[in-house]
Design a protein around this motif. Structure first.
Motif, PDB file in Angstrom:
ATOM      1  N   UNK A 130       7.605  -1.460  -7.317  1.00 53.20           N
ATOM      2  CA  UNK A 130       8.923  -0.848  -7.441  1.00 53.20           C
ATOM      3  C   UNK A 130       9.035   0.465  -6.682  1.00 53.20           C
ATOM      4  N   UNK A 131       8.058   0.709  -5.812  1.00 53.83           N
ATOM      5  CA  UNK A 131       8.082   1.894  -4.966  1.00 53.83           C
ATOM      6  C   UNK A 131       8.760   1.533  -3.639  1.00 53.83           C
ATOM      7  N   UNK A 132       9.627   2.420  -3.166  1.00 49.11           N
ATOM      8  CA  UNK A 132      10.119   2.252  -1.804  1.00 49.11           C
ATOM      9  C   UNK A 132       8.915   2.427  -0.887  1.00 49.11           C
ATOM     10  N   UNK A 133       8.686   1.437  -0.033  1.00 49.41           N
ATOM     11  CA  UNK A 133       7.461   1.438   0.776  1.00 49.41           C
ATOM     12  C   UNK A 133       7.264   2.779   1.481  1.00 49.41           C
ATOM     13  N   UNK A 134       6.100   3.414   1.315  1.00 45.53           N
ATOM     14  CA  UNK A 134       5.847   4.672   2.023  1.00 45.53           C
ATOM     15  C   UNK A 134       5.763   4.426   3.529  1.00 45.53           C
ATOM     16  N   UNK A 135       6.722   4.981   4.249  1.00 46.72           N
ATOM     17  CA  UNK A 135       6.769   4.845   5.710  1.00 46.72           C
ATOM     18  C   UNK A 135       6.666   3.369   6.090  1.00 46.72           C
ATOM     19  N   UNK A 136       5.665   3.026   6.936  1.00 46.17           N
ATOM     20  CA  UNK A 136       5.527   1.634   7.386  1.00 46.17           C
ATOM     21  C   UNK A 136       4.245   1.003   6.856  1.00 46.17           C
ATOM     22  N   UNK A 137       3.765   1.481   5.721  1.00 43.21           N
ATOM     23  CA  UNK A 137       2.490   1.017   5.178  1.00 43.21           C
ATOM     24  C   UNK A 137       2.504  -0.495   4.930  1.00 43.21           C
ATOM     25  N   UNK A 138       1.750  -1.238   5.741  1.00 44.08           N
ATOM     26  CA  UNK A 138       1.618  -2.681   5.567  1.00 44.08           C
ATOM     27  C   UNK A 138       2.728  -3.510   6.169  1.00 44.08           C
ATOM     28  N   UNK A 139       3.707  -2.876   6.831  1.00 37.41           N
ATOM     29  CA  UNK A 139       4.875  -3.610   7.324  1.00 37.41           C
ATOM     30  C   UNK A 139       4.557  -4.432   8.568  1.00 37.41           C
ATOM     31  N   UNK A 172      -1.339  -1.986   8.626  1.00 39.93           N
ATOM     32  CA  UNK A 172      -2.136  -1.728   7.420  1.00 39.93           C
ATOM     33  C   UNK A 172      -2.929  -0.427   7.535  1.00 39.93           C
ATOM     34  N   UNK A 173      -3.201   0.179   6.396  1.00 40.87           N
ATOM     35  CA  UNK A 173      -4.127   1.311   6.334  1.00 40.87           C
ATOM     36  C   UNK A 173      -5.398   0.803   5.650  1.00 40.87           C
ATOM     37  N   UNK A 174      -6.462   0.648   6.421  1.00 36.89           N
ATOM     38  CA  UNK A 174      -7.685   0.062   5.917  1.00 36.89           C
ATOM     39  C   UNK A 174      -8.443   1.037   5.024  1.00 36.89           C
ATOM     40  N   UNK A 175      -9.100   0.487   4.006  1.00 32.99           N
ATOM     41  CA  UNK A 175      -9.900   1.272   3.073  1.00 32.99           C
ATOM     42  C   UNK A 175     -11.314   0.706   3.055  1.00 32.99           C
TER      43      UNK A 175
END
Length: 314
Positions: A46-55, A159-162
């Motif tokens: 339910x979060x507005x996607x932060x920037x383009x994270x995962x888009x 994506x932002x890899x972890x």
């Protein structure tokens, strides 16, 4: 009727030890885990996607400088969606709500239409499939040009890899790229394609795996070393050798790497953005550069496709 979360309809996938959730807005990879361990920086449904994270980025990844480009002899002006730098950022699909046209326990196929508009007057059907298997999560993106004229095109994921515990500074990066795109420091406008060991090897040369430490990167790389199957792989690991890998084929000759530096220290360097791209930053202005920016032109009725995979290491 049930309320739809802010990130859109949720598509939960599972296969073996992998779980993923795809959000329909922007065909976004919202989370990906292996044995419960995050492989990407997640966010809430339910979060507005932060920037383009995962888009999913289309019909161009990265930036169009000043939002202007000329194609087919016509100059066009895109909306400046990166106002701080006055560029058009990451395409037109990132906030479209994609519809599921096929779904199973381990896969989902989503589709959306980029409608003709003043700045991009072509109708493009974008279809993307996310599929989980024993080798991780594979995403493919295809574009079909339903217009009467050729259309400029590019795509890529965000994506932002972890790698594991800690943050970017604690992790080791292996990036098999021999060239990096030099950019202006303020607006990240491309200037020249240079060898990674030419000027600042301590910042850009990760052909031999080493810790990222305090290095700051927001640059596109090319000159990728590939295996016998033509695949390039970036690996991000922690001290015990476990981590995450991202792999892609020749459809993406470029990759943007970003250490996710933010003004707010609490939100900074949480993951390493690794973005395989079919074209370079500002490829819509390919004629301005001395290197091959890789802009794709999709003919009327034709299609093009690219894919990549994220998988756990260890």
């Amino acid at each position: 009727m049930a309320r739809i979360p802010n990130s859109g309809t949720q598509h939960a996938l599972r296969a073996g030890d992998y779980e993923a959730v795809i959000a329909s807005v922007g065909a976004t990879l919202r989370s990906l885990t292996h044995h419960g361990r995050d492989l990407v920086v997640p966010f809430d449904a339910d979060e507005v996607r932060p920037a383009h994270r995962g888009a999913t980025l289309a019909p161009w990844p990265n930036r169009v400088v000043d939002g202007t480009y000329t194609f087919g002899g016509v100059e066009r002006q895109l909306a400046l969606t990166e106002p701080a730098r006055s560029h058009a950022l990451h395409g037109l699909a990132a906030w479209l709500d994609f519809e599921a046209i096929d779904k199973g326990p381990d896969h989902v196929t989503l589709a959306a239409v980029i409608q003709p508009q003043t700045a991009y007057p072509w109708r493009i059907v974008v279809t993307t499939t996310f599929s989980l298997g024993p080798d991780g999560l594979t995403q493919s993106v295809s574009a079909r040009n339903e217009s009467d004229e050729p259309a400029p095109w590019g795509t890529g994921p965000h994506p932002y890899l972890v790698a594991g515990e800690g943050r970017v500074d604690d992790w080791t990066l292996e990036l098999p790229a021999g060239q990096v795109l030099a950019v202006t420091p303020d607006r990240l406008i491309p200037t020249d394609l240079v060898a990674v060991d030419a000027d600042e090897p301590e910042r850009f040369d990760f052909r031999t795996a080493r810790r990222i430490d305090g290095v700051e990167i927001d640059h596109a790389y090319s000159g990728l070393t590939r295996d016998d199957e033509g695949l390039a792989t970036v690996r991000v690991t922690v001290a015990d050798g476990t981590g995450v890998a991202m792999t892609w084929d020749a459809a993406c000759p470029w990759v943007q790497v970003h250490t996710a530096d933010k003004p707010d220290a609490a939100q900074s360097r949480l993951g390493l953005a690794v973005e395989p791209m079919t074209c370079a930053p500002d490829a819509f202005n390919a004629a301005n550069y001395s290197f091959d920016a890789g802009l794709l032109v999709v003919e009327p009725g034709a299609s093009t496709e690219a894919s990549w995979r994220i998988a756990a290491i260890g």
